[in-house]
Motif scaffolding. Structure first.
Motif, PDB file in Angstrom:
ATOM      1  N   GLU A 106       5.300   8.622   0.685  1.00 31.12           N
ATOM      2  CA  GLU A 106       4.890   8.292  -0.677  1.00 31.12           C
ATOM      3  C   GLU A 106       3.588   7.514  -0.615  1.00 31.12           C
ATOM      4  O   GLU A 106       3.440   6.592   0.175  1.00 31.12           O
ATOM      5  N   GLY A 107       2.660   7.922  -1.463  1.00 35.45           N
ATOM      6  CA  GLY A 107       1.377   7.237  -1.516  1.00 35.45           C
ATOM      7  C   GLY A 107       1.368   6.150  -2.568  1.00 35.45           C
ATOM      8  O   GLY A 107       2.342   5.950  -3.295  1.00 35.45           O
ATOM      9  N   ASN A 108       0.233   5.447  -2.646  1.00 36.54           N
ATOM     10  CA  ASN A 108       0.082   4.382  -3.633  1.00 36.54           C
ATOM     11  C   ASN A 108      -0.211   4.961  -5.011  1.00 36.54           C
ATOM     12  O   ASN A 108      -0.986   5.904  -5.158  1.00 36.54           O
ATOM     13  N   ASN A 109       0.400   4.359  -6.026  1.00 39.91           N
ATOM     14  CA  ASN A 109       0.093   4.714  -7.409  1.00 39.91           C
ATOM     15  C   ASN A 109      -1.065   3.815  -7.868  1.00 39.91           C
ATOM     16  O   ASN A 109      -1.629   3.069  -7.070  1.00 39.91           O
ATOM     17  N   ASP A 110      -1.412   3.862  -9.142  1.00 40.82           N
ATOM     18  CA  ASP A 110      -2.543   3.061  -9.624  1.00 40.82           C
ATOM     19  C   ASP A 110      -2.204   1.582  -9.829  1.00 40.82           C
ATOM     20  O   ASP A 110      -3.054   0.799 -10.208  1.00 40.82           O
ATOM     21  N   TRP A 111      -0.964   1.194  -9.537  1.00 42.71           N
ATOM     22  CA  TRP A 111      -0.614  -0.236  -9.482  1.00 42.71           C
ATOM     23  C   TRP A 111      -0.841  -0.738  -8.050  1.00 42.71           C
ATOM     24  O   TRP A 111      -0.504  -1.863  -7.740  1.00 42.71           O
ATOM     25  N   LYS A 112      -1.325   0.154  -7.178  1.00 47.04           N
ATOM     26  CA  LYS A 112      -1.626  -0.157  -5.765  1.00 47.04           C
ATOM     27  C   LYS A 112      -0.379  -0.416  -4.928  1.00 47.04           C
ATOM     28  O   LYS A 112      -0.418  -1.134  -3.947  1.00 47.04           O
ATOM     29  N   VAL A 113       0.746   0.164  -5.343  1.00 43.94           N
ATOM     30  CA  VAL A 113       1.971   0.068  -4.555  1.00 43.94           C
ATOM     31  C   VAL A 113       2.508   1.476  -4.307  1.00 43.94           C
ATOM     32  O   VAL A 113       2.300   2.373  -5.125  1.00 43.94           O
ATOM     33  N   PRO A 114       3.196   1.697  -3.165  1.00 39.25           N
ATOM     34  CA  PRO A 114       3.721   3.035  -2.901  1.00 39.25           C
ATOM     35  C   PRO A 114       4.928   3.350  -3.773  1.00 39.25           C
ATOM     36  O   PRO A 114       5.674   2.449  -4.179  1.00 39.25           O
ATOM     37  N   GLY A 115       5.111   4.631  -4.070  1.00 39.87           N
ATOM     38  CA  GLY A 115       6.303   5.083  -4.786  1.00 39.87           C
ATOM     39  C   GLY A 115       6.087   5.318  -6.269  1.00 39.87           C
ATOM     40  O   GLY A 115       4.979   5.242  -6.786  1.00 39.87           O
ATOM     41  N   TRP A 116       7.191   5.621  -6.943  1.00 38.68           N
ATOM     42  CA  TRP A 116       7.207   5.913  -8.380  1.00 38.68           C
ATOM     43  C   TRP A 116       7.140   4.624  -9.166  1.00 38.68           C
ATOM     44  O   TRP A 116       7.833   3.655  -8.858  1.00 38.68           O
ATOM     45  N   ARG A 117       6.316   4.620 -10.198  1.00 41.60           N
ATOM     46  CA  ARG A 117       6.306   3.527 -11.166  1.00 41.60           C
ATOM     47  C   ARG A 117       6.239   4.212 -12.532  1.00 41.60           C
ATOM     48  O   ARG A 117       5.290   4.925 -12.820  1.00 41.60           O
ATOM     49  N   GLY A 118       7.257   4.021 -13.327  1.00 36.67           N
ATOM     50  CA  GLY A 118       7.335   4.695 -14.616  1.00 36.67           C
ATOM     51  C   GLY A 118       6.425   4.071 -15.660  1.00 36.67           C
ATOM     52  O   GLY A 118       5.871   2.989 -15.465  1.00 36.67           O
ATOM     53  N   PRO A 119       6.276   4.769 -16.795  1.00 36.87           N
ATOM     54  CA  PRO A 119       5.423   4.260 -17.869  1.00 36.87           C
ATOM     55  C   PRO A 119       6.069   3.100 -18.611  1.00 36.87           C
ATOM     56  O   PRO A 119       7.271   2.879 -18.507  1.00 36.87           O
ATOM     57  N   MET A 120       5.243   2.364 -19.362  1.00 35.77           N
ATOM     58  CA  MET A 120       5.738   1.275 -20.193  1.00 35.77           C
ATOM     59  C   MET A 120       4.838   1.172 -21.430  1.00 35.77           C
ATOM     60  O   MET A 120       3.791   1.800 -21.485  1.00 35.77           O
TER      61      MET A 120
END
Length: 168
Positions: A106-120
């Motif tokens: 898993e690569g980094n998302n735009d929060w600069k952490v790896p994995g899934w980060r859902g919308p808010m």
């Protein structure tokens, strides 16, 4: 021309006909469930595929200096073409799951952490594109995998791609 039955396709049992992303996959959550990666399945992986790569973006993020800049929510690379999908809650569990999933990164998302980060909030009304690429090679991107690195390194290696659209 390939018929729909032969076409490379991406789907999710949890994203319904209205293409709504259920709350448990968002940062707002649903009860105790929050920020869980959605289950995905794919069909008709092209012959010659050596690996699959997934990029999930919010394509409706406004940027004050430019009209729209997609925001990356999930990057997954080196998915074996023998797999038929990723189970719900896969993100962050690849080491524990092991087996056929062991080589997946898993690569980094735009929060600069790896994995899934859902919308808010305030992202309601935004469209999310899940894009799966069938590649003729595996990706060797080092320790820090990003969407930019993935998109750059798959150039010339994409056999086919499949999209799934969800709304938040």
């Amino acid at each position: 021309m390939a018929s729909d039955q032969d076409q490379f396709q991406l789907a999710s049992s949890q994203i319904n006909q209205e293409a709504r992303l259920p709350r448990k996959y968002t940062q707002e959550g649903q009860g105790a469930k929050k920020n869980i990666s959605p289950p995905l399945e794919w069909y008709n992986v092209p012959q010659g595929t050596k690996s699959l790569a997934l990029v999930v973006e919010d394509i409706d993020v406004p940027d004050p200096s430019r009209p729209i800049v997609p925001w990356t929510h999930w990057v997954v690379v080196n998915i074996p073409p023998t797999l038929k999908g990723l189970p719900e809650g896969f993100s962050g569990e690849e080491e524990e799951v092991g087996g056929d999933y062991a080589g997946i990164k898993e690569g980094n998302n735009d929060w600069k952490v790896p994995g899934w980060r859902g919308p808010m909030l305030p992202s309601h009304g935004h469209r999310f594109v899940f894009k799966l690429y069938a590649l003729d090679d595996e990706l060797h991107l080092g320790n820090k995998v990003t969407k930019e690195k993935v998109l750059e390194s798959i150039e010339g290696h994409v056999l086919a791609d499949a999209e799934l659209l969800a709304n938040f």
